[in-house]
Motif scaffolding. Structure first.
Motif, mmCIF file in Angstrom:
data_model
loop_
_atom_site.group_PDB
_atom_site.id
_atom_site.type_symbol
_atom_site.label_atom_id
_atom_site.label_comp_id
_atom_site.label_asym_id
_atom_site.label_seq_id
_atom_site.Cartn_x
_atom_site.Cartn_y
_atom_site.Cartn_z
ATOM 1 N N CYS A 183 41.137 42.164 35.100
ATOM 2 C CA CYS A 183 41.124 43.443 34.384
ATOM 3 C C CYS A 183 41.660 44.540 35.289
ATOM 4 N N VAL A 184 42.619 45.286 34.791
ATOM 5 C CA VAL A 184 43.126 46.475 35.476
ATOM 6 C C VAL A 184 42.486 47.673 34.803
ATOM 7 N N TYR A 185 41.567 48.319 35.514
ATOM 8 C CA TYR A 185 40.764 49.390 34.926
ATOM 9 C C TYR A 185 41.468 50.735 35.038
ATOM 10 N N GLN A 186 40.967 51.690 34.247
ATOM 11 C CA GLN A 186 41.478 53.064 34.315
ATOM 12 C C GLN A 186 41.277 53.624 35.724
ATOM 13 N N LYS A 187 40.128 53.303 36.334
ATOM 14 C CA LYS A 187 39.868 53.700 37.724
ATOM 15 C C LYS A 187 40.359 52.573 38.624
ATOM 16 N N PRO A 188 41.240 52.865 39.592
ATOM 17 C CA PRO A 188 41.839 51.796 40.397
ATOM 18 C C PRO A 188 40.800 51.049 41.226
ATOM 19 N N THR A 189 41.036 49.739 41.388
ATOM 20 C CA THR A 189 40.144 48.925 42.212
ATOM 21 C C THR A 189 40.793 48.556 43.543
ATOM 22 N N GLN A 246 49.093 50.430 39.409
ATOM 23 C CA GLN A 246 48.699 49.506 38.343
ATOM 24 C C GLN A 246 49.472 48.197 38.446
ATOM 25 N N MET A 247 50.770 48.284 38.729
ATOM 26 C CA MET A 247 51.575 47.070 38.829
ATOM 27 C C MET A 247 51.151 46.223 40.024
ATOM 28 N N VAL A 248 50.710 46.864 41.114
ATOM 29 C CA VAL A 248 50.187 46.111 42.256
ATOM 30 C C VAL A 248 48.929 45.350 41.842
ATOM 31 N N GLU A 249 48.064 45.995 41.058
ATOM 32 C CA GLU A 249 46.854 45.317 40.595
ATOM 33 C C GLU A 249 47.201 44.141 39.685
ATOM 34 N N ILE A 250 48.207 44.326 38.820
ATOM 35 C CA ILE A 250 48.636 43.235 37.942
ATOM 36 C C ILE A 250 49.206 42.093 38.778
ATOM 37 N N ALA A 251 50.047 42.428 39.762
ATOM 38 C CA ALA A 251 50.636 41.393 40.624
ATOM 39 C C ALA A 251 49.557 40.640 41.390
#
Length: 533
Positions: A89-95, A154-159
């Motif tokens: 999950c890629v949240y609105q608040k970055p992880t 966001q794209m880093v989190e998806i990757a």
């Protein structure tokens, strides 16, 4: 879109029930997502979306019901590696960890090692570059993550999720902090990833985005499944009705009333700005009259948020002046701006708007404590009465002023932020993305407060990318590269407005703006965007 040989759903949840004590957060959660599609999950705040996501991502076990991936039962909760290979999950608040590099974030807690078990930084960078290249994420592996734009983060989190092997990605309000151009880039990347076999669950309150990027939509209401349907077969009015349980009529009548009434030409000027120049805006002249609502529109790099935050005391301009009610407005001091009569709803309720460890009442009244007691002592009864009144005025759905604000849905949390801004009876109300990440009904409730503020004679400045927010304005000023380049009256044509925002409008310059309408020269030192890492 990639096909599945047996047409088996990639993800299937059925009969999901989740209780927290006496509260039933989800009583009948259902979801069927086919491989390679973008599937929207929509519903008003409190409908059960977040609860369903915690079950789908293995953070919580359901009290009843089943979750299956590719026809197989979901892994046990304790097997976190197995869950990471299934879903992320890629949240609105970055992880991501902001002070680490992109490469370090991609391989956090699983860094490649060399001799002696030490981290091999060379292999780390090489493998990070390979992951980014595989999924066409054009980011420097050695860049500090905090320095990235929101869309790149966001794209880093998806990757990172894809590097574990997951092919099912949940996007939770991914566009809340993006401007129109960034949103289109995100959608282009989503479509490319879909072509590569990635499946998305897309959660958004912006229904137009559902129609732009999703093939199927599932609606939750009152903690239960209502319907699932192909997006192309579900008109927007029917989708809203499914979410709300009732027909929410468009606010055309209210908008027409605004257009008819207008602001009297002799209404006194409340905010008078001349030649204001700062880090990301230059030579700003604007006025807001008593009872007038003025919108500020523009891309994330336009300077609109930085300008609005300056009026609320968050920044200090380098030149120019602003007067509020005839008195010089103090800059660089939030408390002084509050005393001068500025109320503000900041851009990020999570970071700037709420103190999560405090109650609804404490959050709503913290700007007016001096009115509720003497000599630094605050009367408990007085604060409770004041908070109760704000809860009623803003239609905040809470158990009372003593409920922790962290327990509220997004829409009700935003209403608490609005309540605090209004508590001080401001002369100028600055609203920055006031309806971002809230459901349809909460949005209407918040925008109704804008109308009430107008009727009370408050000058209102609305900064937003949402057309629904801007339609409530008497006029909208467009910033491009830090300068006001156009002005649109109430009832504007949205294509003209978008053209101005994108810098292609040359037919509607602001009177007296001279060559500014055609100048693309940004103020020196302008940051890449309004969203700071």
């Amino acid at each position: 879109m990639s096909a599945h040989p047996r047409n088996v759903p990639l993800v299937e949840a059925s009969g999901i029930v989740k209780r927290y004590g006496p509260t039933v957060a989800l009583r009948d959660g259902r979801l069927t997502v086919l491989p390679g599609e973008s599937h929207a999950l929509v519903g008003r705040n409190g409908a059960g979306k977040s609860t369903l996501v915690t079950v789908l991502t293995g953070l919580q076990a359901p009290d009843a019901g089943t979750v299956r991936f590719d026809g197989e039962p979901a892994p046990p909760l304790t097997d976190r590696d197995a869950w990471r290979r299934k879903v992320a999950c890629v949240y609105q608040k970055p992880t991501v960890v902001p002070d680490l590099t992109v490469a370090e974030n991609l391989f956090i807690n699983r860094q490649p090692t060399g001799r002696g078990g030490f981290i091999s930084w060379r292999r780390l960078r090489t493998e990070a570059a390979r992951v980014l290249d595989t999924w066409d994420v054009r980011v420097d592996p050695e860049a500090r993550t905090a320095d990235l734009k929101v869309e790149d983060r966001q794209m880093v989190e998806i990757a990172r999720a894809l590097s574990f092997g997951a092919r099912f990605i949940v996007l939770d309000e991914p566009t809340a902090q993006l401007d129109n151009r960034e949103i289109e880039r995100l959608f282009t990347r989503m479509r490319a990833l879909q072509d590569s076999g990635v499946t998305f669950l897309f959660i958004s309150h912006h229904l137009q985005e559902v129609y732009e990027v999703c093939q199927t939509v599932t609606v939750l209401r009152d903690a239960r499944w209502i319907t699932s349907a192909p997006v192309a077969e579900l008109p927007r009015a029917a989708l809203v009705e499914a979410m709300a349980g009732e027909v929410i009529a468009r606010q055309a009548d209210a908008e027409d009333a605004v257009a008819r009434a207008g602001v009297p030409a002799d209404a006194p000027v409340m905010l008078d700005v001349k030649g204001l120049t700062g880090e990301s805006y230059a030579d700003i002249d604007l006025t807001v009259r008593r009872g007038e609502v003025v919108g500020l529109a523009g891309s994330s790099a336009s300077g609109k948020i930085h300008l609005a935050e300056s009026f609320a005391g968050l920044h200090t301009p380098t030149a120019g002046s602003a007067r509020l009610g005839g008195e010089r407005l103090p800059f660089g001091d939030v408390t002084a701006a509050l005393r001068a009569g500025v109320g503000c709803v900041p851009r990020d309720r999570h970071v700037q708007g709420l103190v999560n460890g405090m109650t609804v009442g404490d959050n709503a009244t913290m700007s007016v404590l001096d009115r509720l007691g003497r000599h630094g002592f605050v009367g408990t009864d007085a604060r409770r009465r004041f908070a109760d009144d704000l809860i009623e005025r803003l239609d905040i759905h809470a158990d009372g002023p003593d409920q922790p604000v962290s327990d509220l849905s997004g829409g009700n949390a935003q209403k608490v932020v609005m309540a605090r801004a209004l508590a001080s009876d401001p002369r100028l109300l600055v609203l920055i993305n006031p309806t971002a990440g809230v459901d349809v009904k909460s949005k209407e409730s918040l925008l109704a407060r804008v109308d009430h503020a107008r009727e009370d004679g408050t000058a209102v400045l609305v900064v937003s990318d949402e057309l629904d927010d801007l339609r409530r304005c008497d006029r909208v000023l467009v910033l491009f590269h830090g300068r006001i380049v156009a002005e649109h009256a109430v009832g504007f044509d949205e294509h003209d407005l978008i053209a101005s925002i994108e810098g292609v409008d040359r037919t509607n310059p602001v009177r007296g703006a001279g060559n500014r309408a055609t100048s693309h020269n940004a103020p020196s030192g302008e940051p890449q965007g309004d969203h700071h890492g």
